[in-house]
Design a protein around this motif. Structure first.
Motif, PDB file in Angstrom:
ATOM      1  N   UNK A 130       0.673   5.516   0.191  1.00  0.00           N
ATOM      2  CA  UNK A 130      -0.029   6.802   0.229  1.00  0.00           C
ATOM      3  C   UNK A 130       1.033   7.889   0.133  1.00  0.00           C
ATOM      4  N   UNK A 184      -8.202   1.659   7.007  1.00  0.00           N
ATOM      5  CA  UNK A 184      -9.286   0.772   6.587  1.00  0.00           C
ATOM      6  C   UNK A 184      -8.984  -0.706   6.809  1.00  0.00           C
ATOM      7  N   UNK A 185      -7.701  -1.084   6.787  1.00  0.00           N
ATOM      8  CA  UNK A 185      -7.391  -2.504   6.993  1.00  0.00           C
ATOM      9  C   UNK A 185      -7.692  -2.957   8.419  1.00  0.00           C
ATOM     10  N   UNK A 222       3.167   0.615   3.169  1.00  0.00           N
ATOM     11  CA  UNK A 222       2.970  -0.544   4.036  1.00  0.00           C
ATOM     12  C   UNK A 222       3.125  -1.838   3.256  1.00  0.00           C
ATOM     13  N   UNK A 248       4.752  -0.422   8.423  1.00  0.00           N
ATOM     14  CA  UNK A 248       4.727   0.864   7.701  1.00  0.00           C
ATOM     15  C   UNK A 248       6.082   1.562   7.715  1.00  0.00           C
ATOM     16  N   UNK A 252       0.863  -1.176   0.000  1.00  0.00           N
ATOM     17  CA  UNK A 252       0.000   0.000   0.000  1.00  0.00           C
ATOM     18  C   UNK A 252       0.904   1.232   0.000  1.00  0.00           C
ATOM     19  N   UNK A 287      -4.894   6.468   6.967  1.00  0.00           N
ATOM     20  CA  UNK A 287      -4.826   6.140   5.535  1.00  0.00           C
ATOM     21  C   UNK A 287      -4.550   4.652   5.399  1.00  0.00           C
ATOM     22  N   UNK A 288      -4.782   4.092   4.212  1.00  0.00           N
ATOM     23  CA  UNK A 288      -4.635   2.636   4.050  1.00  0.00           C
ATOM     24  C   UNK A 288      -3.240   2.103   4.392  1.00  0.00           C
ATOM     25  N   UNK A 289      -2.205   2.925   4.251  1.00  0.00           N
ATOM     26  CA  UNK A 289      -0.841   2.443   4.491  1.00  0.00           C
ATOM     27  C   UNK A 289      -0.425   2.502   5.949  1.00  0.00           C
ATOM     28  N   UNK A 290      -1.267   3.038   6.807  1.00  0.00           N
ATOM     29  CA  UNK A 290      -0.877   3.201   8.211  1.00  0.00           C
ATOM     30  C   UNK A 290      -0.909   1.874   8.954  1.00  0.00           C
ATOM     31  N   UNK A 291       0.147   1.622   9.744  1.00  0.00           N
ATOM     32  CA  UNK A 291       0.088   0.542  10.730  1.00  0.00           C
ATOM     33  C   UNK A 291       0.157   1.180  12.108  1.00  0.00           C
TER      34      UNK A 291
END
Lengths: 527, 527
Positions: free
Chosen positions: A127, B482-483, A143, A493, A125, B460-464
């Motif tokens: 962003x 979102x994950x 990620x 990430x 992913x 955001x989608x890439x965040x962990x």
């Protein structure tokens, strides 16, 4: 060829004083080879080595890891008849089954190799940054999945190849980037050693780090307990009994750092026969289910142990046809005297429950360790009131539950424990009439089957082998199919990380050409 | 407007005898409203209702669920200043923060609404049948994600909106198809009730089943304990302390049916300052980090509590500049007397450890419940030997660890517990010189940051947002983005299921037009 020793990475080792042998259930004799149970020192060495290997192996490219997996498949095939002979001598299973299971094992390894070579599985992913965003700039965040660390895999008694040394758990963990330590199953330590030798050869040929794989022998529970408690072990895969899986889960949950345990455990795999289907196809269904109940001497986790129908002539007829058909089948040898011992004990325990009737049991003369298949019946009301009847009897045993009506059938399904599978046998519009039953079944299982049998677990991306507890300890994952790799990884990430230092999967150029979610759109383009 | 009662679905209820009030830390007085802690009876009613709702809600279309989530966002916005005023009165946080957090909460709800409306998130997989395959035919198997069941969400003390009643966990669970029971945080029960009333209104307006959401008040641990132990609760979300999260995890693991607990817990968020960067940018870094340490009075889970550098003039200079800068910042009020009480106690405990030096602390007169920010230092050797120094001091507190050399720095990072974030402050080629440090950091965290600050968690989608234990109880999932929906779902397979009975996501026609993996190829086509 067999040394009986443990593999600590590529080194064989036999420091321990505890020894054991495997058993041939057909000849009813111990096999010759002596095995050395791993000592505390050897367990420590294997885990330390796995941790060192992890620091490198986790970053190996999909290409390199796929070479390793394919080489394992090649080396297993190269073992030829030695492997088949050993498998049969340690399991009592026929050569045809051994070859089929080897094929499945090799297929699994090659499927994971293909998956990681393609590389999309890491769920990349991206962003991108918005430096001018108000009130604060948006950073660049990317990620992907990364390996958890060393994984311990427990070999399964009933799948000496496909769910043991180089089986599904091992293949998935190695594909994910996790070194594997196998706690070899005591019933087939020789088969385990042969497969381990193939993995070690493959590791050497493809330049894998020492410790990417180790194989430890054990005769009891001590080796497994020590492995699960070791701080550098980061996840556990297990296939076996509820008691065994739950014990490992409990151990892992009590650690200072709890770790995930994926245990695929027992299941009675309920099958619901709706009235019209029984009326129209009762006889052929009886034949099909006689086969499914006795397949592999009932030693499959998807064995149909509970059959449900609504009382009436069609169900009576089905029961009597099933009973006739099942005794026509040649009984099979079970894996080990302990397994048949448990089968007989559990069958006896079930039959001691008030209301459970033995309709038929194979009665002719049989050989050593051969299991007598049995069909039993019970009233729905009795079944509903006695949870002891809900327990699995591992082996060629099934129970037909005769329900009063649709409402009782639904009430019973709602009360069942979690299951790997649920099967619905129905004609056309019957499903709508029984939608409550179907919904209840759906919430109790991992896979639902229409007009089929639960035995036979297809290895494909759509397969779910797992389910609500106690079918598995974590219903959020499957043990079969490529998605089983997700058990051994975590998302990671990178924020504002320099492009040249990012892993290839996340670089601007997309050098792997994989599918990525870029600013919420799937894309294979470079940035 | 505030009733102090529990919401059991849309019904308000106050059967319990235990009452409590919230506290305004700025005025240092109790707020007026009395709240009724949920009784055992009310807990049971809420869970029973959630289970009934689940049987319908799990199958609602993405479109319908998205209407619900968007309506919640609308209703929260409609609460207007009442919500902001209550938030401030119960947290001592400024109105600007309240509005920012409301914006984030609404954004999260709308993001999940968009995700489920699109529908691709269910990971639809289809493997079509091969009836002629030898030796046995291949069945048709289709898989998608399905909801786990009722989820219990624990409100977080430090995020009265974004990680509480309608926060990230609730939004993700409702999006997944799971009814939610919120165990409201006692420090902001009024804010919780307002948001709960918005959710209930939204549920009514969009025709959601009774029990899709309930809100239970509590002043202590009993309500949470009973909820986690209830057999019909199928998963738990928690944001808070290690002690609290671990206690819930242990409870859940001891159930007859263990359930997943995703607890996002403590973190000290190590920051590594490499020498060249400190030399070139030490002064501006000191200013930036003075701001990051004190942001929100240090009450963020990503607060930088541990700063690492290698001994030398540049580090000395950085420490002295950081100390100067940090006391220029106006100290802030903490959320509650208990929170500042813990801050002072933990600071004192840390400072009682041999070798920890207090370099600076805010010393001027302060108001009620205001926290004095502090900078401390310790030698690397001392830090390495004393795990007590590795513990989080929740609040505007940081510790600069002065390492002897690169080797010691790496040894220390390897010994750290799991963390939400790790940050690297470096100039160009320094990263290569310190690759061992970077690798060590990577294996300890969920998110790694380059030349930034850990505070600020982008949605955001890439965040962990998560990481190795004790950053979270399950590093395989993120709590933000979102994950995070994946925490509340399990894969489910249909085998040979009739097309008209399949959920839309798996039908031949692909009526939702979603992206599916069909025979191992991504496709939006009909079959």
């Amino acid at each position: 060829m067999i040394t009986g020793k443990n593999y600590i990475g590529s080194r064989t080792s036999s420091l321990g004083s505890k020894i054991f042998k495997t058993f041939n259930p057909i000849s009813n004799k111990e096999n010759e080879q002596t095995f050395y149970e791993a000592s505390t020192q050897e367990i420590k060495e294997a885990v330390d080595l796995a941790w060192e290997a992890f620091l490198y192996y986790q970053d190996f490219s999909g290409e390199r890891k796929s070479e390793f997996l394919n080489a394992i498949a090649d080396e297993i095939e190269s073992l030829g008849d030695d492997l088949i002979d050993m498998y049969c001598a340690e399991s009592g299973l026929p050569a045809g089954r051994a070859m089929g299971e080897r094929g499945r094992t090799v297929f699994q390894l090659r499927s994971f190799a293909e998956l990681i070579k393609k590389g999309d599985w890491v769920e990349a992913h991206i962003d991108t940054a918005l430096p001018d965003r108000a009130p604060i700039p948006k950073p660049d965040i990317r990620k992907m999945m990364t390996a958890l660390g060393p994984v311990v895999v427990f070999g399964a008694s009933n799948f000496p190849l496909a769910y043991s040394t180089a089986g599904g758990d091992t293949a998935a963990a190695l594909a994910a980037g996790c070194p594997v330590i196998v706690k070899s199953h005591p019933m087939h330590a020789g088969t385990g050693e042969l497969v381990a030798s193939a993995i070690i050869k493959a590791a050497r040929k493809t330049g894998m780090p020492q410790g990417v794989f180790s194989n430890l022998n054990s005769s009891g529970i001590e080796v497994g307990v020590q492995l699960v408690q070791h701080p550098q072990v980061k996840a556990v895969g297990f296939t076996g009994s509820i008691r065994g899986g739950r014990a490992l889960y409990d151990l892992a949950a009590k650690r200072e750092e709890p770790i995930p345990v994926f245990a695929e455990m027992g299941s009675v795999n309920p099958v619901v026969f709706l009235p019209e289907a029984l009326m129209k196809r009762g006889d052929s269904l009886a034949k099909t289910y006689a086969g499914s109940v006795t397949l592999g001497t009932g030693q499959f986790c998807t064995n149909p142990g509970l059959l449900f129908g609504i009382k009436g002539d069609a169900l009576d007829q089905f029961i009597s046809r099933l009973s006739e058909e099942i005794v026509l089948i040649e009984p099979g040898c079970m894996l080990h005297p302990n397994i048949i011992g448990n089968y007989e004990a559990n069958k006896k325990k079930a039959l001691s429950q008030p209301g459970l009737k033995l309709v038929t049991e194979y009665e002719q003369a049989i050989g050593h360790n051969v299991a007598r298949q049995a069909v039993t019946t019970v009233e729905g009301t009795t079944f509903l009131q006695n949870p002891a009847l809900h327990q699995e009897v591992f082996g060629p045993f099934t129970m037909v539950v005769q329900c009063k009506d649709k409402e009782q059938l639904e009430a019973i399904i709602l009360k069942l424990e979690g299951q790997l599978t649920g099967t619905l046998i129905a004609e056309g519009n019957e499903v709508n009439t029984f939608s409550g039953v179907v919904d209840a079944l759906r919430n109790r299982v991992g896979r639902i089957i229409f007009n089929g049998v639960p035995t036979g677990v297809e290895v494909c991306p759509s397969m779910v082998h797992g389910g609500p507890y106690p079918a598995s300890t974590d219903s959020r994952f499957t043990a079969v199919g490529i998605d089983s790799i997700k058990r051994w990884v975590r998302p990671f990430s990178y924020q504002d990380w320099p492009n040249n230092l990012l892993p290839d999967a996340l670089k601007n150029e997309n050098p792997l050409g994989i599918i990525r979610l870029v600013n919420n759109q799937l894309s294979t383009e470079a940035l």
